[in-house]
Design a protein around this motif. Structure first.
Motif: not given
Length: 448
Positions: A341-360
């Motif tokens: 919740d509230g996390a951001k990945a705003n530009h030019l990024t690859y996220l694979g097989d990941a767990s990303i926490g809130a507001r990161s």
């Protein structure tokens, strides 16, 4: 199942033995896709809402069609001797009650139309009901010749007189009758025609000869169109997409430019979702209320939770879940990843097989290196983590809550909670070297 007469069981026989010859395809016609789903799957979905039993008739060596038809029973038409012959292969499954014969290459019939077909069959003294349409271009469709609301005969275009060709009521091929009577009529069909085949439409002649009332149920061309070529497949896709777009908007979804948005048959969008132009939804997408899908994004196999913003130019792949209020920006690809919740990945990024926490916050150019050439590995990022631009996270790796990863770092070891991680070589500045290097290159260029 919503059969109009619960006391009379109803069986649907789905004919799916056709080859993809006219489509110049090695894939059976039933497996050609519309809105991301094989044609046969569309027909099974609508028929299963109306009929008590389904049975699918396939050709030999059509294991993929049989697999798609499961758990419904499958019978094989070993010789392709016509549509009446194909229907007879399922005779053992007719049971009592009513039987309807449908076609896998006529996949867009709605459950409402099938319900009307059964209701017409149950009308007083009606022994046979069929589906008919009035297409914009009747072309070479067989014509339904009717008088006072009752069908007298079906005339194939090649055999029709000029007056009969002027009739705009066309046969869609779908028939429904009492099981015992239908069985008898099918056995009486002859193959004394140019192709030597047993045609299902000849059942209408059998019924009329028996003095049985035959009723035509009219439905829209977009539902009843047959699909035998790539062009017809494209026309059916356009018709289905128009239907899906209309349904989405009726359900409270805003489509800024509806004609540019493409849905899968199972796309689920909640009210108050906003979809900007040129968005493509693949199979298995759910988007919750308040989310925005911005232009030129592609989504498949993912869930987008409330108030999240996706795109523009984002790609969400299978296994992805985007949390409430999270943001996935331009040229970001996310695969098999949970974005909190509230996390951001705003530009030019690859996220694979990941767990990303809130507001990161995941900085521009960040990559999770999830594949070592043999196995996939997971990256775990806690809550309120800041990952600087151009970070390389080499999985398996874990970054603790509230940690910070410096821009340009290559992270190969776990980062503890609240820590700052640097994974880059020490910078060195060489006085005057930049100017001298440029002068050397410029002189080389001027001297050729």
């Amino acid at each position: 199942m919503t059969s109009p007469s619960a006391s009379r069981p109803a069986t649907a026989v789905l004919l799916a033995a056709g080859l993809g010859t006219r489509m110049k395809s090695s894939r059976p016609k039933a497996m050609q896709r519309l809105a991301g789903r094989p044609m046969l799957a569309h027909l099974i979905a609508s028929a299963s809402e109306v009929f008590d039993r389904l049975v699918v008739v396939i050709g030999p060596e059509m294991g993929d069609v049989a697999e798609l038809a499961a758990p419904y029973p499958v019978v094989i038409q070993h010789e392709r001797l016509g549509t009446a012959h194909a229907a007879l292969q399922a005779e053992a499954y007719f049971g009592d009650g009513d039987v309807a014969v449908l076609y896998a290459d006529n996949p867009l019939i709605s459950s409402e139309t099938l319900t009307r077909l059964l209701e017409a069959r149950h009308a007083p003294e009606v022994g046979l009901a069929l589906l008919a349409m009035r297409p914009a271009e009747p072309g070479r469709y067989g014509r339904v010749i009717a008088q006072d609301g009752l069908v007298e005969r079906i005339v194939e275009w090649a055999d029709a007189t000029p007056e009969e060709r002027a009739v705009d009521l066309c046969n869609a091929g779908v028939l429904c009758a009492d099981a015992a009577t239908f069985r008898r009529w099918l056995h009486s069909v002859k193959n004394d025609n140019a192709k030597g085949e047993f045609y299902l439409t000849d059942v209408v002649d059998c019924a009329v000869a028996d003095g049985v009332r035959v009723h035509a149920v009219e439905a829209a061309e977009d539902e009843l169109r047959g699909i035998n070529s790539r062009m017809e497949l494209a026309e059916a896709e356009a018709a289905l997409q128009a239907r899906l777009r209309q349904k989405a908007m009726e359900n409270g979804v805003t489509l800024v430019a509806p004609e540019t948005v493409f849905f899968c048959a199972d796309t689920t969008l909640a009210p108050d979702v906003l979809v900007e132009p040129h968005v493509v939804f693949g199979p298995g997408v759910t988007v919750e209320s308040g989310a925005e899908i911005r232009s030129f994004s592609q989504l498949e196999g993912c869930t987008v939770q409330k108030d999240a913003i996706i795109g523009p130019y984002a790609r969400l792949r299978a296994g992805t879940s985007i949390g409430t209020g999270a943001r996935v920006g331009n040229f970001v690809e996310v695969k098999n990843t949970t974005l909190g919740d509230g996390a951001k990945a705003n530009h030019l990024t690859y996220l694979g097989d990941a767990s990303i926490g809130a507001r990161s916050n995941i900085g521009a150019g960040t990559i999770t290196c999830n594949y070592d050439g043999f196995f996939k590995h997971k990256t775990t990022i806690g809550d309120r983590v800041f990952v600087g631009s151009n970070a390389i996270l080499v999985a398996p790796v874990s970054i603790g809550t509230n940690a910070l990863v410096a821009a340009g770092s290559v992270i190969t070891k776990d980062v503890p909670e609240d820590a700052m991680a640097f994974g880059r070589p020490r910078q060195e500045n060489k006085p005057e070297l930049g100017r001298r290097f440029k002068e050397t290159l410029n002189a080389r260029k001027e001297n050729g």
